[in-house]
Scaffold this motif. Structure first.
Motif, PDB file in Angstrom:
ATOM      1  N   THR A  35       0.618  -1.166   0.073  1.00  0.00           N
ATOM      2  CA  THR A  35       0.112  -0.237   0.426  1.00  0.00           C
ATOM      3  C   THR A  35       0.444   1.357  -0.249  1.00  0.00           C
ATOM      4  O   THR A  35       0.560   2.302  -0.398  1.00  0.00           O
ATOM      5  N   SER A  36       2.162   1.307   0.359  1.00  0.00           N
ATOM      6  CA  SER A  36       2.644   2.407   0.728  1.00  0.00           C
ATOM      7  C   SER A  36       3.793   3.009  -0.372  1.00  0.00           C
ATOM      8  O   SER A  36       3.736   3.700  -1.031  1.00  0.00           O
ATOM      9  N   LEU A  37       4.249   1.642  -1.056  1.00  0.00           N
ATOM     10  CA  LEU A  37       5.007   1.958  -2.536  1.00  0.00           C
ATOM     11  C   LEU A  37       3.790   1.899  -3.565  1.00  0.00           C
ATOM     12  O   LEU A  37       4.282   2.838  -5.056  1.00  0.00           O
ATOM     13  N   PHE A  38       2.490   1.206  -3.875  1.00  0.00           N
ATOM     14  CA  PHE A  38       2.042   1.834  -5.401  1.00  0.00           C
ATOM     15  C   PHE A  38       0.853   2.970  -5.436  1.00  0.00           C
ATOM     16  O   PHE A  38       1.329   3.723  -4.707  1.00  0.00           O
ATOM     17  N   PRO A  39       1.449   3.510  -6.149  1.00  0.00           N
ATOM     18  CA  PRO A  39       1.631   2.824  -7.869  1.00  0.00           C
ATOM     19  C   PRO A  39       3.428   3.026  -7.908  1.00  0.00           C
ATOM     20  O   PRO A  39       3.247   2.908  -9.133  1.00  0.00           O
ATOM     21  N   SER A  40       3.813   3.588  -7.742  1.00  0.00           N
ATOM     22  CA  SER A  40       5.152   4.489  -8.057  1.00  0.00           C
ATOM     23  C   SER A  40       5.872   2.854  -8.071  1.00  0.00           C
ATOM     24  O   SER A  40       7.289   2.819  -9.017  1.00  0.00           O
ATOM     25  N   ARG A  41       6.318   1.936  -6.918  1.00  0.00           N
ATOM     26  CA  ARG A  41       6.803   1.096  -7.004  1.00  0.00           C
ATOM     27  C   ARG A  41       6.397  -0.311  -6.879  1.00  0.00           C
ATOM     28  O   ARG A  41       5.159  -0.229  -6.619  1.00  0.00           O
ATOM     29  N   TYR A  42       7.029  -1.194  -6.652  1.00  0.00           N
ATOM     30  CA  TYR A  42       6.029  -2.360  -5.820  1.00  0.00           C
ATOM     31  C   TYR A  42       7.830  -3.702  -5.704  1.00  0.00           C
ATOM     32  O   TYR A  42       8.632  -3.623  -5.471  1.00  0.00           O
ATOM     33  N   PRO A  43       6.608  -4.127  -4.377  1.00  0.00           N
ATOM     34  CA  PRO A  43       7.857  -5.198  -3.947  1.00  0.00           C
ATOM     35  C   PRO A  43       8.432  -6.816  -4.126  1.00  0.00           C
ATOM     36  O   PRO A  43       8.030  -7.078  -5.165  1.00  0.00           O
ATOM     37  N   SER A  44      10.033  -6.665  -4.410  1.00  0.00           N
ATOM     38  CA  SER A  44      10.054  -7.490  -5.189  1.00  0.00           C
ATOM     39  C   SER A  44      10.665  -9.386  -3.805  1.00  0.00           C
ATOM     40  O   SER A  44      10.826  -9.880  -5.167  1.00  0.00           O
ATOM     41  N   CYS A  45       9.853  -9.159  -3.388  1.00  0.00           N
ATOM     42  CA  CYS A  45      10.223 -10.301  -2.605  1.00  0.00           C
ATOM     43  C   CYS A  45       9.675  -9.716  -1.006  1.00  0.00           C
ATOM     44  O   CYS A  45       8.672  -9.025  -0.998  1.00  0.00           O
ATOM     45  N   LYS A  46       8.964 -10.922  -0.281  1.00  0.00           N
ATOM     46  CA  LYS A  46       8.249 -11.049   0.848  1.00  0.00           C
ATOM     47  C   LYS A  46       8.541 -10.025   1.747  1.00  0.00           C
ATOM     48  O   LYS A  46      10.117 -10.106   2.171  1.00  0.00           O
ATOM     49  N   LEU A  47       8.532  -9.789   3.142  1.00  0.00           N
ATOM     50  CA  LEU A  47       8.921  -9.430   3.981  1.00  0.00           C
ATOM     51  C   LEU A  47       9.863 -10.488   4.544  1.00  0.00           C
ATOM     52  O   LEU A  47       9.615 -11.341   5.350  1.00  0.00           O
ATOM     53  N   ASN A  48      10.751 -10.086   5.245  1.00  0.00           N
ATOM     54  CA  ASN A  48      11.733 -10.668   6.628  1.00  0.00           C
ATOM     55  C   ASN A  48      12.408  -9.424   7.378  1.00  0.00           C
ATOM     56  O   ASN A  48      13.426  -9.548   7.209  1.00  0.00           O
ATOM     57  N   PRO A  49      10.964  -9.166   8.555  1.00  0.00           N
ATOM     58  CA  PRO A  49      12.049  -8.853   8.628  1.00  0.00           C
ATOM     59  C   PRO A  49      13.143  -8.476  10.169  1.00  0.00           C
ATOM     60  O   PRO A  49      12.833 -10.328  10.581  1.00  0.00           O
ATOM     61  N   LEU A  50      13.340  -8.047  10.654  1.00  0.00           N
ATOM     62  CA  LEU A  50      14.672  -7.471  11.621  1.00  0.00           C
ATOM     63  C   LEU A  50      13.907  -7.491  13.561  1.00  0.00           C
ATOM     64  O   LEU A  50      13.657  -6.732  13.270  1.00  0.00           O
ATOM     65  N   ASP A  51      13.344  -8.776  14.017  1.00  0.00           N
ATOM     66  CA  ASP A  51      12.426  -8.298  14.764  1.00  0.00           C
ATOM     67  C   ASP A  51      13.112  -8.154  16.109  1.00  0.00           C
ATOM     68  O   ASP A  51      13.887  -9.602  16.596  1.00  0.00           O
ATOM     69  N   LEU A  52      13.715  -7.194  17.220  1.00  0.00           N
ATOM     70  CA  LEU A  52      14.322  -8.108  17.926  1.00  0.00           C
ATOM     71  C   LEU A  52      12.742  -7.129  19.609  1.00  0.00           C
ATOM     72  O   LEU A  52      13.613  -7.209  20.056  1.00  0.00           O
ATOM     73  N   SER A  53      11.845  -7.933  19.097  1.00  0.00           N
ATOM     74  CA  SER A  53      11.438  -7.905  20.548  1.00  0.00           C
ATOM     75  C   SER A  53      11.468  -8.906  21.106  1.00  0.00           C
ATOM     76  O   SER A  53      10.952  -8.662  22.379  1.00  0.00           O
ATOM     77  N   SER A  54      12.301  -9.392  21.248  1.00  0.00           N
ATOM     78  CA  SER A  54      12.488 -10.517  21.914  1.00  0.00           C
ATOM     79  C   SER A  54      13.294 -10.103  23.031  1.00  0.00           C
ATOM     80  O   SER A  54      13.573 -10.892  24.118  1.00  0.00           O
ATOM     81  N   LEU A  55      13.774  -8.846  22.129  1.00  0.00           N
ATOM     82  CA  LEU A  55      15.551  -8.331  23.087  1.00  0.00           C
ATOM     83  C   LEU A  55      14.512  -7.186  24.389  1.00  0.00           C
ATOM     84  O   LEU A  55      13.823  -6.437  23.952  1.00  0.00           O
ATOM     85  N   VAL A  56      14.652  -8.004  25.997  1.00  0.00           N
ATOM     86  CA  VAL A  56      13.899  -7.164  26.276  1.00  0.00           C
ATOM     87  C   VAL A  56      14.288  -6.048  26.958  1.00  0.00           C
ATOM     88  O   VAL A  56      12.953  -5.074  27.331  1.00  0.00           O
ATOM     89  N   ASP A  57      15.117  -5.400  27.051  1.00  0.00           N
ATOM     90  CA  ASP A  57      15.482  -4.104  28.102  1.00  0.00           C
ATOM     91  C   ASP A  57      16.766  -3.663  27.195  1.00  0.00           C
ATOM     92  O   ASP A  57      17.408  -4.052  26.004  1.00  0.00           O
ATOM     93  N   SER A  58      16.723  -2.207  26.974  1.00  0.00           N
ATOM     94  CA  SER A  58      18.210  -1.149  26.258  1.00  0.00           C
ATOM     95  C   SER A  58      19.264  -1.776  26.698  1.00  0.00           C
ATOM     96  O   SER A  58      20.491  -2.058  25.398  1.00  0.00           O
ATOM     97  N   SER A  59      20.101  -2.776  27.780  1.00  0.00           N
ATOM     98  CA  SER A  59      21.071  -3.166  27.854  1.00  0.00           C
ATOM     99  C   SER A  59      21.087  -4.064  26.537  1.00  0.00           C
ATOM    100  O   SER A  59      22.437  -4.341  26.443  1.00  0.00           O
ATOM    101  N   GLU A  60      20.355  -4.886  26.364  1.00  0.00           N
ATOM    102  CA  GLU A  60      20.322  -6.335  25.448  1.00  0.00           C
ATOM    103  C   GLU A  60      20.379  -5.205  24.006  1.00  0.00           C
ATOM    104  O   GLU A  60      20.859  -6.038  23.472  1.00  0.00           O
ATOM    105  N   TRP A  61      19.181  -4.207  23.754  1.00  0.00           N
ATOM    106  CA  TRP A  61      19.205  -3.964  23.082  1.00  0.00           C
ATOM    107  C   TRP A  61      20.830  -3.334  22.153  1.00  0.00           C
ATOM    108  O   TRP A  61      21.082  -2.971  21.377  1.00  0.00           O
TER     109      TRP A  61
END
Length: 384
Positions: free
Chosen positions: A152-178
């Motif tokens: 939705t954010s890209l259309f109609p200027s561009r299209y995504p070449s692949c599905k998302l594979n996010p870098l998700d750091l939600s499992s790191l619980v506090d700033s010392s790990e981040w």
């Protein structure tokens, strides 16, 4: 035969040309507004097959839902303009609920779907971009971005070449790990894999979607390649979309020096964009020369919703790059800029991205934390 006379009975017959065109125009997907289900594969087993149904907009028979005007020829009823490609569930839905799915609504849905397919399939490889998402929870707020958000954010200027594979750091619980080795290693490993050569080559264009703590976003931005054209997107919470608004926007940026320091090589920078940061709240020592970039959103003070268009972001990037280069010239021997940010996510990413290796000073990032008494140093960002 009826009373010795031959009665001509209507037949559900479609020309092969119309059938072929219907599948092509719909891309084999359900044309019911909001469904878009792929009808040529059985989802639970992922086995290919034809699970589509050809549904009449005006009913084929006089007793069917949405009866046609008297005298409508059979050829018109069976023609492509009166036929939608639907999945079984949507076909049953429109026929069982004709009052809420009238002829005009179905015609509009068919046209919208086929127009969208026509536009999307018109993209050439020059329009593709590789999406990159970075997610880390802010306090207890769970953050997400979907493939639908990206498209939705890209259309109609561009299209995504692949599905998302996010870098998700939600499992790191506090700033010392981040901000420690776990977070830094995760970022670097993901970025290395993202840019790795594939059979189609390295990505020629990248689109970035990032939400998380500001220091971490700046670190993430500094890890991205500035040798590849990259666009940055903002989650607009009021409109619940990642799509930029059109136009040039209204945000302007004022750069000023707010403290003369006693040490020529000690420099601090305050970014008052999402909110106003007052010098007295920072604890910056007198030996630092302090500069500030402040947003001027029309007549408004710094606020959370000023960043509405891509042009708003581009103007900030120019003001920031000009100031960082100026600080390197005006403050001989400066190796670090102490940064106090109140900024949106894409601005944070570009603060790291726009650093030039071996040219610009490192960034010492401070994070506001009321539980720790105000601003505290979180990490040092060096352009990789």
């Amino acid at each position: 035969m009826a009373n010795g006379k031959t009665v001509k009975v209507r037949q559900r017959w479609y020309s092969q040309e119309d059938v072929n065109r219907l599948y092509a125009l719909s891309a084999g997907r359900c044309e019911f507004r909001g469904c878009n289900k792929f009808t040529l594969r059985h989802e639970p087993t992922q086995q290919d097959g034809n699970y589509a149904e050809k549904a009449h907009i005006y009913a084929f028979g006089k007793r069917g839902p949405r009866p046609a005007p008297e005298g409508t020829p059979t050829a018109v009823l069976n023609g492509i303009d009166n036929i939608m490609l639907l999945c079984q569930a949507c076909h049953k839905r429109i026929d069982d609920n004709e009052d809420t799915h009238p002829v005009e609504s179905l015609r509009e849905a068919k046209k919208e779907h086929e127009d969208r397919v026509y536009l999307i399939t018109g993209f050439t490889p020059d329009y593709k971009t590789k999406p990159l998402a970075f997610l880390a929870n802010i306090v207890k707020d769970v953050v997400t971005v979907s493939d639908g958000d990206v498209f939705t954010s890209l259309f109609p200027s561009r299209y995504p070449s692949c599905k998302l594979n996010p870098l998700d750091l939600s499992s790191l619980v506090d700033s010392s790990e981040w901000y420690g080795s776990a977070g830094q290693s995760a970022i670097q490993a993901h970025i290395t894999d993202f840019y790795r050569e594939s059979p189609s080559g390295r990505p020629s264009h990248v689109s970035v979607y990032a939400i998380g703590p500001i220091p971490l976003l700046i670190q993430f931005g500094s890890s991205l390649s500035n040798k590849i054209t990259t666009d940055f997107y903002q989650k607009h919470r009021v409109r619940n979309t990642w799509k930029w608004s059109d136009g040039e926007g209204v945000a302007l940026y004022e750069t000023k020096k707010i403290q003369d320091g006693t040490a020529p090589n000690k420099v601090a920078l305050i970014l008052s964009l999402s909110g106003k940061i007052h010098l007295g709240s920072t604890g910056i020592a007198p030996e630092f020369s302090v500069y500030e970039i402040e947003v001027k959103d029309g007549e408004l003070a710094p606020n959370f919703s000023f960043l509405k268009t891509r042009a708003d972001l581009d103007r900030f990037r120019k003001a920031y790059a000009d100031l960082v280069s100026r600080l390197g010239r005006d403050h001989a021997g400066v190796t670090e800029i102490h940064l106090y940010p109140a900024i949106p996510a894409p601005v944070a990413v570009t603060c790291g991205f726009d650093l030039l290796p071996k040219v610009h000073p490192n960034l010492v990032i401070y994070d506001a934390d009321k539980t720790k008494g105000g601003f505290n140093q979180s990490l040092i960002v060096t352009r990789h």
